[in-house]
Design a protein around this motif. Structure first.
Motif, PDB file in Angstrom:
ATOM      1  N   PRO A 174       0.815  -1.070   0.276  1.00 47.34           N
ATOM      2  CA  PRO A 174      -0.253  -0.272  -0.022  1.00 47.34           C
ATOM      3  C   PRO A 174       0.565   1.581   0.211  1.00 47.34           C
ATOM      4  O   PRO A 174       0.265   2.467   0.279  1.00 47.34           O
ATOM      5  CB  PRO A 174      -0.939   0.162   1.079  1.00 47.34           C
ATOM      6  CG  PRO A 174      -0.188  -0.808   2.383  1.00 47.34           C
ATOM      7  CD  PRO A 174       1.088  -2.359   1.577  1.00 47.34           C
ATOM      8  N   ALA A 175       2.117   0.850  -0.116  1.00 48.54           N
ATOM      9  CA  ALA A 175       2.911   1.992  -0.204  1.00 48.54           C
ATOM     10  C   ALA A 175       3.031   3.141  -1.243  1.00 48.54           C
ATOM     11  O   ALA A 175       3.019   1.772  -2.643  1.00 48.54           O
ATOM     12  CB  ALA A 175       4.020   2.084   0.200  1.00 48.54           C
ATOM     13  N   LYS A 176       2.872   4.293  -1.491  1.00 53.98           N
ATOM     14  CA  LYS A 176       2.809   4.823  -3.015  1.00 53.98           C
ATOM     15  C   LYS A 176       3.927   4.532  -4.018  1.00 53.98           C
ATOM     16  O   LYS A 176       5.462   4.312  -3.268  1.00 53.98           O
ATOM     17  CB  LYS A 176       3.284   6.560  -2.704  1.00 53.98           C
ATOM     18  CG  LYS A 176       1.407   6.870  -2.446  1.00 53.98           C
ATOM     19  CD  LYS A 176       1.886   8.152  -2.270  1.00 53.98           C
ATOM     20  CE  LYS A 176      -0.316   8.448  -1.101  1.00 53.98           C
ATOM     21  NZ  LYS A 176       0.386  10.215  -1.548  1.00 53.98           N
ATOM     22  N   SER A 177       3.905   3.835  -5.097  1.00 52.96           N
ATOM     23  CA  SER A 177       4.799   3.225  -6.044  1.00 52.96           C
ATOM     24  C   SER A 177       5.487   5.061  -5.861  1.00 52.96           C
ATOM     25  O   SER A 177       5.549   5.943  -5.636  1.00 52.96           O
ATOM     26  CB  SER A 177       4.199   2.987  -7.192  1.00 52.96           C
ATOM     27  OG  SER A 177       5.561   3.181  -8.462  1.00 52.96           O
ATOM     28  N   SER A 178       7.415   4.369  -6.135  1.00 56.67           N
ATOM     29  CA  SER A 178       8.174   5.567  -6.700  1.00 56.67           C
ATOM     30  C   SER A 178       8.590   5.640  -7.740  1.00 56.67           C
ATOM     31  O   SER A 178       9.290   6.141  -8.763  1.00 56.67           O
ATOM     32  CB  SER A 178       9.560   5.154  -5.754  1.00 56.67           C
ATOM     33  OG  SER A 178      10.180   3.955  -6.604  1.00 56.67           O
ATOM     34  N   LEU A 179       8.297   4.517  -8.783  1.00 59.24           N
ATOM     35  CA  LEU A 179       8.131   4.322 -10.276  1.00 59.24           C
ATOM     36  C   LEU A 179       7.831   5.200 -10.692  1.00 59.24           C
ATOM     37  O   LEU A 179       6.654   6.292 -10.852  1.00 59.24           O
ATOM     38  CB  LEU A 179       7.769   3.293 -11.265  1.00 59.24           C
ATOM     39  CG  LEU A 179       8.022   1.628 -10.758  1.00 59.24           C
ATOM     40  CD1 LEU A 179       7.472   0.360 -10.724  1.00 59.24           C
ATOM     41  CD2 LEU A 179      10.018   1.440 -10.329  1.00 59.24           C
ATOM     42  N   ILE A 180       8.449   5.506 -11.836  1.00 53.69           N
ATOM     43  CA  ILE A 180       7.960   6.854 -12.804  1.00 53.69           C
ATOM     44  C   ILE A 180       6.618   6.806 -13.900  1.00 53.69           C
ATOM     45  O   ILE A 180       6.142   5.223 -13.529  1.00 53.69           O
ATOM     46  CB  ILE A 180       8.955   7.211 -13.828  1.00 53.69           C
ATOM     47  CG1 ILE A 180       8.859   8.699 -14.970  1.00 53.69           C
ATOM     48  CG2 ILE A 180       8.670   5.628 -14.992  1.00 53.69           C
ATOM     49  CD1 ILE A 180       9.767   8.905 -16.238  1.00 53.69           C
ATOM     50  N   VAL A 181       5.687   8.039 -13.996  1.00 52.86           N
ATOM     51  CA  VAL A 181       4.627   7.665 -13.847  1.00 52.86           C
ATOM     52  C   VAL A 181       3.401   7.451 -13.348  1.00 52.86           C
ATOM     53  O   VAL A 181       2.816   8.018 -12.512  1.00 52.86           O
ATOM     54  CB  VAL A 181       3.860   6.497 -15.025  1.00 52.86           C
ATOM     55  CG1 VAL A 181       2.308   6.922 -16.167  1.00 52.86           C
ATOM     56  CG2 VAL A 181       4.610   7.897 -16.735  1.00 52.86           C
ATOM     57  N   PHE A 182       4.135   5.696 -12.459  1.00 55.12           N
ATOM     58  CA  PHE A 182       3.008   4.872 -11.279  1.00 55.12           C
ATOM     59  C   PHE A 182       3.122   5.570 -10.020  1.00 55.12           C
ATOM     60  O   PHE A 182       2.180   5.600  -9.241  1.00 55.12           O
ATOM     61  CB  PHE A 182       3.654   3.841 -11.330  1.00 55.12           C
ATOM     62  CG  PHE A 182       3.519   2.971 -12.773  1.00 55.12           C
ATOM     63  CD1 PHE A 182       1.515   2.403 -12.921  1.00 55.12           C
ATOM     64  CD2 PHE A 182       4.439   2.825 -13.017  1.00 55.12           C
ATOM     65  CE1 PHE A 182       1.930   2.219 -13.910  1.00 55.12           C
ATOM     66  CE2 PHE A 182       3.528   1.879 -14.448  1.00 55.12           C
ATOM     67  CZ  PHE A 182       2.811   1.154 -14.834  1.00 55.12           C
ATOM     68  N   SER A 183       4.195   6.747 -10.265  1.00 59.83           N
ATOM     69  CA  SER A 183       4.126   7.965  -8.716  1.00 59.83           C
ATOM     70  C   SER A 183       3.138   8.868  -9.127  1.00 59.83           C
ATOM     71  O   SER A 183       2.379   8.616  -8.185  1.00 59.83           O
ATOM     72  CB  SER A 183       5.882   8.452  -8.384  1.00 59.83           C
ATOM     73  OG  SER A 183       6.039   8.832  -9.638  1.00 59.83           O
ATOM     74  N   TRP A 184       3.222   9.127  -9.602  1.00 54.94           N
ATOM     75  CA  TRP A 184       2.115  10.307  -9.973  1.00 54.94           C
ATOM     76  C   TRP A 184       0.485   9.908 -10.326  1.00 54.94           C
ATOM     77  O   TRP A 184      -0.780  10.821  -9.120  1.00 54.94           O
ATOM     78  CB  TRP A 184       2.488  10.993 -11.189  1.00 54.94           C
ATOM     79  CG  TRP A 184       1.006  12.018 -11.651  1.00 54.94           C
ATOM     80  CD1 TRP A 184       1.707  13.775 -11.140  1.00 54.94           C
ATOM     81  CD2 TRP A 184       0.183  11.933 -12.293  1.00 54.94           C
ATOM     82  NE1 TRP A 184      -0.070  13.446 -12.378  1.00 54.94           N
ATOM     83  CE2 TRP A 184      -0.749  13.660 -12.143  1.00 54.94           C
ATOM     84  CE3 TRP A 184      -1.164  10.630 -12.923  1.00 54.94           C
ATOM     85  CZ2 TRP A 184      -2.109  13.438 -12.744  1.00 54.94           C
ATOM     86  CZ3 TRP A 184      -2.031  11.227 -13.349  1.00 54.94           C
ATOM     87  CH2 TRP A 184      -2.919  12.419 -13.127  1.00 54.94           C
ATOM     88  N   ILE A 185       0.420   8.204 -10.283  1.00 54.55           N
ATOM     89  CA  ILE A 185      -0.923   7.741  -9.779  1.00 54.55           C
ATOM     90  C   ILE A 185      -1.690   7.865  -8.898  1.00 54.55           C
ATOM     91  O   ILE A 185      -2.537   7.868  -8.638  1.00 54.55           O
ATOM     92  CB  ILE A 185      -1.245   6.322 -11.199  1.00 54.55           C
ATOM     93  CG1 ILE A 185      -1.065   7.226 -12.986  1.00 54.55           C
ATOM     94  CG2 ILE A 185      -2.223   6.000 -10.703  1.00 54.55           C
ATOM     95  CD1 ILE A 185      -0.670   6.014 -14.059  1.00 54.55           C
ATOM     96  N   ALA A 186      -0.693   6.828  -7.970  1.00 57.84           N
ATOM     97  CA  ALA A 186      -0.399   6.646  -6.806  1.00 57.84           C
ATOM     98  C   ALA A 186      -0.846   7.589  -6.404  1.00 57.84           C
ATOM     99  O   ALA A 186      -1.307   7.806  -4.914  1.00 57.84           O
ATOM    100  CB  ALA A 186       0.392   6.111  -5.891  1.00 57.84           C
ATOM    101  N   GLU A 187      -0.189   8.907  -6.566  1.00 64.06           N
ATOM    102  CA  GLU A 187      -0.297  10.511  -5.580  1.00 64.06           C
ATOM    103  C   GLU A 187      -1.916  10.925  -6.068  1.00 64.06           C
ATOM    104  O   GLU A 187      -2.469  11.665  -5.126  1.00 64.06           O
ATOM    105  CB  GLU A 187       0.851  10.921  -5.685  1.00 64.06           C
ATOM    106  CG  GLU A 187       0.881  12.570  -5.189  1.00 64.06           C
ATOM    107  CD  GLU A 187       1.808  12.716  -4.038  1.00 64.06           C
ATOM    108  OE1 GLU A 187       1.034  13.270  -2.718  1.00 64.06           O
ATOM    109  OE2 GLU A 187       2.519  11.681  -3.475  1.00 64.06           O
ATOM    110  N   ASN A 188      -1.715  10.871  -7.029  1.00 62.85           N
ATOM    111  CA  ASN A 188      -2.853  11.492  -7.416  1.00 62.85           C
ATOM    112  C   ASN A 188      -5.084  10.688  -7.762  1.00 62.85           C
ATOM    113  O   ASN A 188      -6.077  11.454  -6.824  1.00 62.85           O
ATOM    114  CB  ASN A 188      -3.133  12.189  -9.166  1.00 62.85           C
ATOM    115  CG  ASN A 188      -2.337  13.134  -8.770  1.00 62.85           C
ATOM    116  OD1 ASN A 188      -2.809  14.215  -8.527  1.00 62.85           O
ATOM    117  ND2 ASN A 188      -0.509  12.779  -9.395  1.00 62.85           N
ATOM    118  N   LEU A 189      -4.043   9.363  -7.685  1.00 67.91           N
ATOM    119  CA  LEU A 189      -5.692   8.493  -7.906  1.00 67.91           C
ATOM    120  C   LEU A 189      -5.759   7.533  -6.523  1.00 67.91           C
ATOM    121  O   LEU A 189      -6.132   6.753  -6.685  1.00 67.91           O
ATOM    122  CB  LEU A 189      -5.710   8.101  -9.156  1.00 67.91           C
ATOM    123  CG  LEU A 189      -6.303   9.172 -10.377  1.00 67.91           C
ATOM    124  CD1 LEU A 189      -5.745   8.191 -11.825  1.00 67.91           C
ATOM    125  CD2 LEU A 189      -7.290   9.685 -10.729  1.00 67.91           C
TER     126      LEU A 189
END
Length: 259
Positions: free
Chosen positions: A211-226
Motif C-alpha cells: 500500500p505504499a505509493k509507487s516510486s516508479l515514474i508515471v505510477f508515482s503520479w498515479i498513486a499520488e493523485n488517484l
C-alpha cells in the motif's frame, strides 16, 4: 565478531562519482555485458540437466552471497545499524536469487516450468529495463554500483540462457505460466508489505504493489493523485504487457523453427 564484520563492510565503502546515464561507464558495461551474456548463453544452450543445474545453482549462490553483502552494507554503513526495509530482498529482480536455487532442485513439472518461464520472460524484462533506465542501479559507492550492474546483467544472461536452451519462452502456455507466477509473487509481495508495514514505518513496497505509493515514474503520479490501488491495478497489467513484448520474439522464432 559483530564489530569486526562492521569494520570489514565499512572498509569497502569506496566512493565514486555516480556514472551518468548513457555515459561511458553505462554504455560500455551495457554493450559488453549484453554481448558476453548472449555469447555465454549460446555456448551453454546444449547443456544437459546436470549442467543446467550447475549453471542455475552457481548463479543463485552468487546472487545470494552478493545480496548478503548488500544487506550488510546498508545495515552497517548506510543505516548505522538500522535495517533499511526498502531494500528487503523480494523485488521483481530479487526473485531469481531464490528461483535459481529452488527450480533446479525440483522434479520437472508445472512448478519448475513456471519458474523457468518467469526468469526467462519477466526477469529478462527487469534486467533489460534496468539498463534502459539506469537510475536505480547507479550509486555513489563502487561496490553498490558494481553489484547492481552485475546483478541485472546476470538476469539478462539467465533469460537468454533459458530461452536459447529451449527451457522456456517458446509457447503461449509458457507466457501464461510466467504470468501466473508473476501474479502469485505480487500477492506474496503484497502480504510482505502488509506484515512489515509497522516495523518498516511504511517504507516497504515490494514489487511496487502497495500500500505504499509507487516510486516508479508515471505510477508515482498515479498513486499520488488517484491512490496506490489504482496505480497497482494499472501497474500489474502493464508489466505483463512488457513481458509479452519480451516473450514475443522468442515465441515467433520458436514457431518459425517448428514450421
Amino acid at each position: 565478531m559483530d564489530a569486526i564484520l562492521e569494520r570489514m563492510i565499512c572498509a569497502t565503502a569506496w566512493t565514486m562519482t555516480p556514472p551518468a546515464a548513457y555515459g561511458p561507464f553505462h554504455l560500455i558495461f551495457t554493450i559488453v555485458g549484453f554481448a558476453v551474456s548472449f555469447f555465454l548463453a549460446r555456448r551453454l544452450r546444449n547443456l544437459g540437466d546436470k549442467g543446467n543445474r550447475i549453471v542455475l545453482l552457481t548463479c543463485g549462490l552468487f546472487l545470494l552471497v552478493s545480496e548478503v553483502y548488500k544487506q550488510l552494507f546498508y545495515y552497517y554503513f548506510i543505516g548505522g545499524r538500522s535495517y533499511q526495509w526498502w531494500i528487503f530482498p523480494f523485488q521483481l529482480c530479487s526473485v531469481p536469487m531464490y528461483l535459481c536455487i529452488i527450480a533446479p532442485l525440483l522434479k520437472p513439472g508445472k512448478l519448475q516450468k513456471g519458474m523457468y518461464n518467469f526468469m526467462m520472460i519477466y526477469n529478462l524484462l527487469g534486467g533489460f529495463m534496468a539498463f534502459v533506465e539506469p537510475s536505480g542501479i547507479i550509486h555513489e559507492y563502487w561496490t553498490l554500483t558494481l553489484h547492481a550492474f552485475i546483478w541485472h546483467m546476470l538476469l539478462v544472461f539467465l533469460g537468454l540462457y533459458l530461452a536459447l536452451s529451449n527451457r522456456a519462452g517458446k509457447t503461449m502456455a509458457d507466457y501464461k505460466a510466467a504470468s501466473v507466477t508473476f501474479v502469485v509473487l505480487c500477492g506474496i509481495a503484497f502480504c510482505i508489505n502488509l506484515l512489515c508495514w509497522k516495523p518498516a514505518n511504511g517504507e516497504i513496497n515490494m514489487f511496487f504493489v502497495g500500500p505504499a505509493k509507487s516510486s516508479l515514474i508515471v505510477f508515482s503520479w498515479i498513486a499520488e493523485n488517484l491512490g496506490w490501488y489504482v496505480s497497482t491495478a494499472l501497474y500489474i497489467p502493464v508489466v505483463c504487457l512488457g513481458a509479452f513484448l519480451v516473450f514475443l520474439p522468442f515465441h515467433l522464432l520458436a514457431k518459425k523453427k517448428i514450421s
